[in-house]
Scaffold this motif. Structure first.
Motif, PDB file in Angstrom:
ATOM      1  N   ASN A 141       0.782  -1.078  -0.039  1.00 20.89           N
ATOM      2  CA  ASN A 141      -0.028  -0.079  -0.070  1.00 20.89           C
ATOM      3  C   ASN A 141       0.792   1.235   0.119  1.00 20.89           C
ATOM      4  O   ASN A 141       1.804   1.233   0.650  1.00 20.89           O
ATOM      5  CB  ASN A 141      -0.792   0.090   1.222  1.00 20.89           C
TER       6      ASN A 141
ATOM      7  N   TYR B 298       0.435   5.390   0.336  1.00 22.10           N
ATOM      8  CA  TYR B 298      -0.330   6.766   0.571  1.00 22.10           C
ATOM      9  C   TYR B 298       0.865   8.037   0.322  1.00 22.10           C
ATOM     10  O   TYR B 298       1.546   8.322   1.033  1.00 22.10           O
ATOM     11  CB  TYR B 298      -0.650   6.722   2.029  1.00 22.10           C
TER      12      TYR B 298
ATOM     13  N   ARG C 195       3.757   7.483   3.007  1.00 24.56           N
ATOM     14  CA  ARG C 195       3.624   6.257   4.032  1.00 24.56           C
ATOM     15  C   ARG C 195       3.479   4.906   3.037  1.00 24.56           C
ATOM     16  O   ARG C 195       2.779   5.179   2.061  1.00 24.56           O
ATOM     17  CB  ARG C 195       2.440   6.553   4.988  1.00 24.56           C
TER      18      ARG C 195
ATOM     19  N   SER D 244       2.761   0.700   3.485  1.00 25.80           N
ATOM     20  CA  SER D 244       2.261  -0.388   4.257  1.00 25.80           C
ATOM     21  C   SER D 244       2.392  -1.689   3.707  1.00 25.80           C
ATOM     22  O   SER D 244       2.139  -1.544   2.467  1.00 25.80           O
ATOM     23  CB  SER D 244       1.144  -0.148   5.055  1.00 25.80           C
TER      24      SER D 244
HETATM   25  O1  LIG Z   1      -2.107   0.915   5.474  1.00 31.48           O
HETATM   26  C1  LIG Z   1      -2.553   0.406   6.488  1.00 31.48           C
HETATM   27  O2  LIG Z   1      -2.018   0.879   7.828  1.00 31.48           O
HETATM   28  C2  LIG Z   1      -3.774  -0.488   6.539  1.00 31.48           C
HETATM   29  C3  LIG Z   1      -3.706  -1.372   5.413  1.00 31.48           C
HETATM   30  C4  LIG Z   1      -4.907  -2.274   5.318  1.00 31.48           C
HETATM   31  O3  LIG Z   1      -5.831  -2.138   6.130  1.00 31.48           O
HETATM   32  C5  LIG Z   1      -4.975  -3.176   4.056  1.00 31.48           C
HETATM   33  O4  LIG Z   1      -4.137  -3.362   3.322  1.00 31.48           O
HETATM   34  O5  LIG Z   1      -6.155  -4.174   4.403  1.00 31.48           O
END
Ligand SMILES: O=C(O)CCC(=O)C(=O)O
Ligand SMILES: [Fe+2]
Length: 342
Positions: free
Chosen positions: A202, A204, A287, A289
Motif C-alpha cells: 500500500n 499513501y 507512507r 504499508s
Molecule cells: O496501511 C495500513 O495501515 C492498513 C492497510 C490495510 O488495512 C489493508 O491493506 O487491508
C-alpha cells in the motif's frame, strides 16, 4: 481447486475504480478525492492494542485475550529479520516511485486479482482514496517484468523471501490463537499448510491537504488473519466500540496482527473482525504499508468451530465455502457477515 484469482474473475471492477490518480502531478486535492471532515477520532492515546512478545510463555493466553477484546495486537520477537522487512519496504518504495505510465504497465485487469491499482473496496465509496496499491498472489514475476524489463530479480527475490517468512509466522500465529480456544489443527477441516494468501503493498503518497482525504476507508479484512508492516509513519487506526477510532502507534520492529472475517466466523463471533482504516495525516511524507492476508483454501467450508458450540452456544453463522463468502463480500462489502448470520 479454485484460486483467489478465479473468485475475483467472477466480479469485474470498472477501470475508473482501478486506475489511481497520478499523484506526482497534482498540487491540490481534486474534488473527487475530498472526503467530508470527520470528528470521530478518539484522543485517548493511553488506550491502544496490546503488544505481545512471541517468546513470552503466556503468549497463548495474551493473544486469545487480545483477539477477544480488540481483534488486533502488535507482535514483537516474531522472528522476521528486520533487514528483510526493510528490503520489502524499500522495494515497495521503488515501485511506487516509478512514473505513472510505467506503473500502468502492471495495472490490475478489470476481472483480475493482482497488479497495480486502487483498493478493491473503492466502488463502495462515493469519493476516491489517497492510495495506490499493488497486489501479489504467488510469484510476482510477470508484473515485475512489465515494470522493470531488465531489473526485476531483486524485487522478486525479496518478495518471495518475505512471502515464505510471512507464511511461517501466520501458521504459528494461527496455531497460537486457536490454542487459546482449546482448538488444535486436527479440529480444522482444511490443511493449514496450503493456505490461500495475498501480499498487498500500500502507498499513501504525500498529500497537499491530508485532513480532507482518506488513505484507506474503513473495512474489515476477508482473511483469517492479516499481518501488517506499517513503516515508521503512523496512519493505521482501528475502531473500538464505545471509544471511536484509535491510532495504532508504529513500533520499530513490531508487526500488527488483526483478526479477519474468517477467524471471526470460526470463533463464532468471539473474536471481532476489527474495523480499521488508514488516514493520511502529514504532508510531505509518503507512507507505505505491507499487508499479508492469510486465508483458508477457497474450496473449503467455513463455519463456527464445533468445539466452541459444545457448551450451549448456538452458531451465529451458517456454513459457507470461502469462495461463496468472498463473492458475497465483493458484492455486498460490509453486509457480507450479516448475510450469513443465523
Ligand atoms: O496501511 C495500513 O495501515 C492498513 C492497510 C490495510 O488495512 C489493508 O491493506 O487491508
Ligand atoms: Fe485491512
Amino acid at each position: 481447486m479454485t484460486t483467489l484469482s478465479e473468485v475475483y474473475r467472477e466480479h469485474a471492477i470498472p477501470l475508473r475504480h482501478i486506475v489511481p490518480l497520478d499523484f506526482h502531478s497534482v498540487r491540490t486535492v481534486p474534488d473527487s478525492h475530498v472526503w467530508p471532515k470527520s470528528d470521530d477520532f478518539s484522543s485517548d492515546d493511553q488506550l491502544s492494542i496490546p503488544i505481545i512478545d512471541l517468546k513470552d510463555p503466556l503468549a497463548v493466553k495474551l493473544a486469545g485475550h487480545a483477539c477477544e477484546t480488540w481483534g488486533a495486537f502488535q507482535v514483537i520477537n516474531h522472528g522476521i529479520p528486520s533487514n528483510l522487512v526493510e528490503e520489502v519496504e524499500s522495494e515497495a518504495r521503488r515501485l511506487f516511485s516509478l512514473p505513472a505510465q510505467q506503473k500502468m504497465k502492471a495495472l490490475r485487469e478489470p476481472a483480475g486479482a493482482t497488479g497495480y491499482g486502487l483498493a478493491r473496496i473503492s466502488p463502495f465509496f462515493p469519493k476516491y482514496m489517497w492510495h495506490e496499491g499493488f497486489t501479489i498472489m504467488g510469484s510476482p514475476v510477470d508484473h515485475a517484468r512489465a515494470l522493470w524489463p531488465n531489473d526485476n530479480a531483486r524485487f522478486c527475490d525479496v518478495i518471495e523471501r518475505y512471502q515464505k517468512k510471512m507464511k511461517d509466522l501466520a501458521e504459528q500465529l494461527t496455531h497460537l490463537i486457536l490454542k487459546s480456544l482449546d482448538v488444535s489443527q486436527e479440529d480444522l477441516s482444511w490443511d493449514v499448510g496450503s493456505p490461500s494468501t495475498a501480499l498487498q503493498l500500500n502507498s499513501y503518497p504525500s498529500c497537499p491537504d491530508p485532513n480532507r482525504t482518506m488513505g484507506l476507508a474503513p473495512h474489515t479484512d476477508t482473511s483469517l488473519l492479516t499481518i501488517l508492516h506499517q513503516s515508521s509513519i503512523s496512519g493505521l487506526q482501528i475502531f473500538k466500540e464505545g471509544v471511536g477510532w484509535l491510532s495504532v502507534r508504529p513500533i520499530p520492529g513490531a508487526l500488527v496482527v488483526n483478526v479477519g472475517d474468517l477467524l471471526h466466523i470460526l470463533s463464532n463471533a468471539r473474536f471481532p473482525s476489527v474495523l480499521h482504516r488508514a488516514v493520511v495525516n502529514r504532508d510531505g511524507c509518503h507512507r507505505l504499508s505491507v499487508a499479508y492476508f492469510y486465508g483458508i483454501p477457497t474450496d473449503c467450508n467455513v463455519s463456527p468451530l464445533a468445539k466452541l458450540l459444545n457448551s450451549g452456544h448456538t452458531p451465529r453463522y451458517r456454513s459457507v465455502t470461502v469462495k461463496e463468502y468472498m463473492i458475497l463480500k465483493s458484492k455486498n462489502f460490509e453486509e457480507a457477515l450479516s448475510l450469513i448470520g443465523i
